[in-house]
Write a protein that holds these residues in place. Sequence first.
Motif, mmCIF file in Angstrom:
data_model
loop_
_atom_site.group_PDB
_atom_site.id
_atom_site.type_symbol
_atom_site.label_atom_id
_atom_site.label_comp_id
_atom_site.label_asym_id
_atom_site.label_seq_id
_atom_site.Cartn_x
_atom_site.Cartn_y
_atom_site.Cartn_z
ATOM 1 N N LEU A 53 0.870 -1.173 0.000
ATOM 2 C CA LEU A 53 0.000 0.000 0.000
ATOM 3 C C LEU A 53 0.903 1.218 0.000
ATOM 4 O O LEU A 53 1.587 1.499 0.982
ATOM 5 C CB LEU A 53 -0.908 -0.003 1.234
ATOM 6 C CG LEU A 53 -1.854 1.183 1.376
ATOM 7 C CD1 LEU A 53 -2.793 1.277 0.171
ATOM 8 C CD2 LEU A 53 -2.649 1.072 2.660
ATOM 9 N N GLY A 54 0.943 1.896 -1.120
ATOM 10 C CA GLY A 54 1.828 3.039 -1.300
ATOM 11 C C GLY A 54 3.054 2.615 -2.080
ATOM 12 O O GLY A 54 3.966 2.023 -1.514
ATOM 13 N N MET A 55 3.047 2.893 -3.384
ATOM 14 C CA MET A 55 4.114 2.416 -4.258
ATOM 15 C C MET A 55 5.028 3.571 -4.665
ATOM 16 O O MET A 55 5.329 3.766 -5.827
ATOM 17 C CB MET A 55 3.483 1.750 -5.485
ATOM 18 C CG MET A 55 4.410 0.877 -6.254
ATOM 19 S SD MET A 55 4.923 -0.525 -5.294
ATOM 20 C CE MET A 55 4.982 -1.738 -6.572
ATOM 21 N N GLY A 56 5.479 4.309 -3.652
ATOM 22 C CA GLY A 56 6.472 5.352 -3.893
ATOM 23 C C GLY A 56 7.858 4.734 -3.904
ATOM 24 O O GLY A 56 8.026 3.550 -4.221
ATOM 25 N N GLY A 57 8.853 5.506 -3.529
ATOM 26 C CA GLY A 57 10.225 5.026 -3.551
ATOM 27 C C GLY A 57 10.455 3.825 -2.653
ATOM 28 O O GLY A 57 11.111 2.861 -3.035
ATOM 29 N N ILE A 58 9.900 3.854 -1.458
ATOM 30 C CA ILE A 58 10.066 2.735 -0.529
ATOM 31 C C ILE A 58 9.312 1.514 -1.040
ATOM 32 O O ILE A 58 9.843 0.403 -1.055
ATOM 33 C CB ILE A 58 9.605 3.121 0.890
ATOM 34 C CG1 ILE A 58 10.522 4.208 1.456
ATOM 35 C CG2 ILE A 58 9.572 1.896 1.804
ATOM 36 C CD1 ILE A 58 10.009 4.860 2.726
ATOM 37 N N GLY A 59 8.084 1.694 -1.475
ATOM 38 C CA GLY A 59 7.292 0.579 -1.980
ATOM 39 C C GLY A 59 7.944 -0.106 -3.171
ATOM 40 O O GLY A 59 7.988 -1.341 -3.242
ATOM 41 N N ARG A 60 8.476 0.685 -4.103
ATOM 42 C CA ARG A 60 9.150 0.094 -5.274
ATOM 43 C C ARG A 60 10.433 -0.625 -4.868
ATOM 44 O O ARG A 60 10.793 -1.648 -5.445
ATOM 45 C CB ARG A 60 9.430 1.168 -6.319
ATOM 46 C CG ARG A 60 8.166 1.650 -7.023
ATOM 47 C CD ARG A 60 8.453 2.503 -8.245
ATOM 48 N NE ARG A 60 9.364 3.596 -8.006
ATOM 49 C CZ ARG A 60 9.010 4.798 -7.555
ATOM 50 N NH1 ARG A 60 7.741 5.058 -7.295
ATOM 51 N NH2 ARG A 60 9.913 5.745 -7.372
ATOM 52 N N ASN A 61 11.107 -0.125 -3.858
ATOM 53 C CA ASN A 61 12.319 -0.780 -3.364
ATOM 54 C C ASN A 61 11.973 -2.109 -2.687
ATOM 55 O O ASN A 61 12.658 -3.113 -2.872
ATOM 56 C CB ASN A 61 13.041 0.157 -2.391
ATOM 57 C CG ASN A 61 14.486 -0.176 -2.224
ATOM 58 O OD1 ASN A 61 14.819 -1.299 -1.870
ATOM 59 N ND2 ASN A 61 15.354 0.788 -2.452
ATOM 60 N N ILE A 62 10.895 -2.136 -1.913
ATOM 61 C CA ILE A 62 10.439 -3.386 -1.292
ATOM 62 C C ILE A 62 10.059 -4.385 -2.380
ATOM 63 O O ILE A 62 10.355 -5.577 -2.263
ATOM 64 C CB ILE A 62 9.264 -3.127 -0.334
ATOM 65 C CG1 ILE A 62 9.741 -2.335 0.893
ATOM 66 C CG2 ILE A 62 8.606 -4.439 0.094
ATOM 67 C CD1 ILE A 62 8.625 -1.857 1.792
ATOM 68 N N LEU A 63 9.429 -3.916 -3.434
ATOM 69 C CA LEU A 63 9.067 -4.784 -4.560
ATOM 70 C C LEU A 63 10.291 -5.517 -5.094
ATOM 71 O O LEU A 63 10.272 -6.732 -5.276
ATOM 72 C CB LEU A 63 8.413 -3.961 -5.668
ATOM 73 C CG LEU A 63 8.326 -4.591 -7.056
ATOM 74 C CD1 LEU A 63 7.394 -5.797 -7.047
ATOM 75 C CD2 LEU A 63 7.886 -3.579 -8.084
#
Length: 121
Positions: A53-63
């Motif tokens: 939930l929340g695909m900013g910089g952190i979300g894309r990095n977790i991806l």
Amino acid sequence: MVNDCTADTAMFLILGALRRLNAPMTTLRQGIWRGHQQPPLGHNPEGKTLGILGMGGIGRNILRKAEAFDMRVIYHNRSKLEEGRAGAAEYVTFEDLLEKSDIVSVNLPLNVSALSYRKDR
């Protein structure tokens, strides 16, 4: 830099929860690891669905980190990301994210907009 460090910590916590790392550490510290049944080992991250939930910089990095563990990734954002920015992650509704995820990673800024996220839907 902060995105990478935060995503590392998030993946550490996700893996620790899946593998139940706290249970063996607790029994070890209490000295009850000999002669007692060991706690269950937990779950393998492979094949689990991670909802971001929340695909900013952190979300894309977790991806990117979750893909290394062969996790399926779905995400919800205020708007669907442009082609290529979400990698192999699938955009889903908020309700589908909660329903289909084995693990949910919440990556939202702590501000009035994030706090009222569900009120305007």
